[in-house]
Design a protein around this motif. Structure first.
Motif, PDB file in Angstrom:
ATOM      1  N   VAL A 109      19.533  42.290 -50.695  1.00 28.93           N
ATOM      2  CA  VAL A 109      20.534  42.825 -49.934  1.00 28.93           C
ATOM      3  C   VAL A 109      21.168  42.198 -48.945  1.00 28.93           C
ATOM      4  N   PHE A 110      22.493  42.368 -48.662  1.00 29.56           N
ATOM      5  CA  PHE A 110      23.127  41.814 -47.323  1.00 29.56           C
ATOM      6  C   PHE A 110      23.738  42.891 -46.718  1.00 29.56           C
ATOM      7  N   GLN A 111      23.682  42.854 -45.534  1.00 27.51           N
ATOM      8  CA  GLN A 111      24.427  43.857 -44.571  1.00 27.51           C
ATOM      9  C   GLN A 111      24.897  43.278 -43.314  1.00 27.51           C
ATOM     10  N   ALA A 112      26.393  43.458 -42.989  1.00 30.57           N
ATOM     11  CA  ALA A 112      26.519  42.756 -41.805  1.00 30.57           C
ATOM     12  C   ALA A 112      27.788  43.801 -41.035  1.00 30.57           C
ATOM     13  N   ILE A 113      28.153  43.393 -39.956  1.00 34.65           N
ATOM     14  CA  ILE A 113      29.379  43.910 -39.464  1.00 34.65           C
ATOM     15  C   ILE A 113      30.643  43.093 -39.988  1.00 34.65           C
ATOM     16  N   ASN A 169      26.295  42.803 -51.898  1.00 33.81           N
ATOM     17  CA  ASN A 169      27.198  42.660 -50.775  1.00 33.81           C
ATOM     18  C   ASN A 169      27.573  43.976 -50.350  1.00 33.81           C
ATOM     19  N   ARG A 170      26.974  44.405 -49.159  1.00 38.83           N
ATOM     20  CA  ARG A 170      26.879  45.820 -48.920  1.00 38.83           C
ATOM     21  C   ARG A 170      26.019  46.500 -49.836  1.00 38.83           C
ATOM     22  N   SER A 171      25.535  47.768 -49.294  1.00 37.63           N
ATOM     23  CA  SER A 171      24.774  48.368 -50.220  1.00 37.63           C
ATOM     24  C   SER A 171      24.327  49.771 -49.874  1.00 37.63           C
ATOM     25  N   HIS A 172      23.186  50.450 -50.251  1.00 38.31           N
ATOM     26  CA  HIS A 172      23.082  51.970 -50.185  1.00 38.31           C
ATOM     27  C   HIS A 172      23.120  51.994 -48.651  1.00 38.31           C
ATOM     28  N   TYR A 173      22.813  51.077 -47.930  1.00 37.99           N
ATOM     29  CA  TYR A 173      22.908  51.411 -46.409  1.00 37.99           C
ATOM     30  C   TYR A 173      24.129  51.713 -45.608  1.00 37.99           C
ATOM     31  N   GLU A 174      25.250  51.598 -46.293  1.00 40.80           N
ATOM     32  CA  GLU A 174      26.736  51.750 -46.180  1.00 40.80           C
ATOM     33  C   GLU A 174      26.538  53.417 -45.767  1.00 40.80           C
ATOM     34  N   ASP A 175      25.594  53.977 -46.366  1.00 38.12           N
ATOM     35  CA  ASP A 175      25.836  55.767 -46.532  1.00 38.12           C
ATOM     36  C   ASP A 175      24.975  55.969 -45.177  1.00 38.12           C
ATOM     37  N   VAL A 176      24.663  55.092 -44.344  1.00 39.39           N
ATOM     38  CA  VAL A 176      23.837  55.420 -42.821  1.00 39.39           C
ATOM     39  C   VAL A 176      24.675  54.764 -41.911  1.00 39.39           C
ATOM     40  N   LEU A 177      25.433  53.637 -42.367  1.00 35.63           N
ATOM     41  CA  LEU A 177      26.262  53.045 -41.202  1.00 35.63           C
ATOM     42  C   LEU A 177      27.604  53.670 -40.939  1.00 35.63           C
ATOM     43  N   PHE A 215      19.803  41.218 -42.468  1.00 41.15           N
ATOM     44  CA  PHE A 215      21.154  41.841 -41.589  1.00 41.15           C
ATOM     45  C   PHE A 215      21.688  40.670 -41.041  1.00 41.15           C
ATOM     46  N   LEU A 216      22.653  39.891 -41.202  1.00 39.51           N
ATOM     47  CA  LEU A 216      23.477  38.692 -40.770  1.00 39.51           C
ATOM     48  C   LEU A 216      23.850  39.431 -39.410  1.00 39.51           C
TER      49      LEU A 216
END
Length: 316
Positions: A109-113, A169-177, A215-216
């Motif tokens: 999983v990759f997340q970043a601004i 590339n983005r993930s289920h965490y978009e739904d708390v971000l 998290f990048l």
């Protein structure tokens, strides 16, 4: 998980890191906000910060500002690129074994601004991997059908099957971000999702999927430079979206949302890894090495050959 030591080039005075000058450290611990990933040897490359599971229960939030986004691990670009080639070769070999074994899977999983480097990292790290055994899923704004289901529905459908590496590339965490920052759902709804995400990841792990979450982490100044580069370079205009400038105004809100997600959802089943990402070549090495180490720890085994294969002959 252990990391293979990589010696800095001569002439470097010592390993730089988020420990703000502490040799061999990875992050400054301010109020016990995070647990450093300790180097296995004095010359090992520091870098990734693993968010300690259970931080949320202790009431101690992870502090992103304590991580030096500009860290380089005491390496130079040439040395890091050479080391990256070694790690990519490990990933290619281990991915083939995972595919042949066909019993377990790996979800990355990759997340970043915005401009954080998700696309570039995926491209650099998975170069040479057999596409039959690896799938990359970029998650954009949900479609009407996706929005009509629970928030995890579209992600669950893309989790890797046995033998596969899945990359989000983005993930289920978009739904708390983004959902939180933009106020798309009420606070009680997105707050409840931390626990739902943890349950989801726990279930995937129990079913044989190892989860790696990166998290990048880039600085605000670095984001400005990257956005300006897109504007200044005609070949990069396709990557520029004026909405990115609007999102940049919410920098502090996003940092708070990321910090809460890292704190609430770093678990023994799926801890979060924060990657200093201003220097792309160092970022790529850290991610590739962690993926290779994880696959090696999984130790996938090629199945035994069918009886008698070794003695068979091929007719003319």
């Amino acid at each position: 998980m252990p990391h293979k030591p990589i010696k800095p080039e001569s002439g470097k005075s010592g390993a730089k890191s988020g420990a703000r000058g502490k040799p061999g450290g990875t992050v400054a611990e301010e109020g016990g906000s995070c647990k450093p990933h300790k180097a296995s040897r004095a010359d090992a490359t520091p870098g990734i910060v693993t968010v300690a599971p259970g931080r949320a229960l202790e009431g101690s939030a992870f502090d992103l500002s304590a991580v030096d986004a500009n860290a380089d691990g005491g390496l130079d670009k040439a040395a890091a690129k050479q080391a990256l080639a070694v790690e990519r070769a490990r990933i290619v070999s281990l991915q083939e074994r995972l595919y042949a074994e066909h019993r377990r899977s790996l979800l990355v999983v990759f997340q970043a601004i915005d401009t954080g480097g998700k696309d570039g990292t995926i491209r650099a790290v998975f170069e040479g991997v057999n596409p039959q055994g690896c799938r990359v899923w970029p998650f954009k704004v949900p479609s009407a059908e996706e929005a009509a289901h629970d928030f995890l529905w579209r992600y669950h459908a893309k989790t890797p099957g046995r033998g596969m590496i899945g990359v989000f590339n983005r993930s289920h965490y978009e739904d708390v971000l983004v959902v939180r920052v933009k106020g798309l759902v009420p606070e009680p709804v997105w707050r409840a999702r931390y626990g739902q995400i943890n349950d989801f990841e726990r279930m995937l792990t129990a079913e044989g999927t190892t989860i790696l979450k990166f998290f990048l982490h880039i600085s605000k100044a670095e984001q400005k430079e990257r956005l300006e580069a897109r504007i200044a370079t005609p070949e990069k205009h396709w990557k520029f979206d004026a909405a990115d400038l609007v999102e940049r105004r919410s920098w502090d809100a996003y940092q708070a949302a990321f910090a809460d997600a890292l704190t609430q959802c770093s678990t023994p089943d799926a801890p979060w890894h924060v990657v200093p990402a201003n220097r792309k070549w160092f970022r790529n090495l850290l991610v590739a090495r962690t993926i290779a180490d994880t696959l090696e720890a999984m130790d996938p085994r090629v199945p035994d050959a069918r009886p008698g294969v070794a003695g068979m002959t091929v007719p003319d």
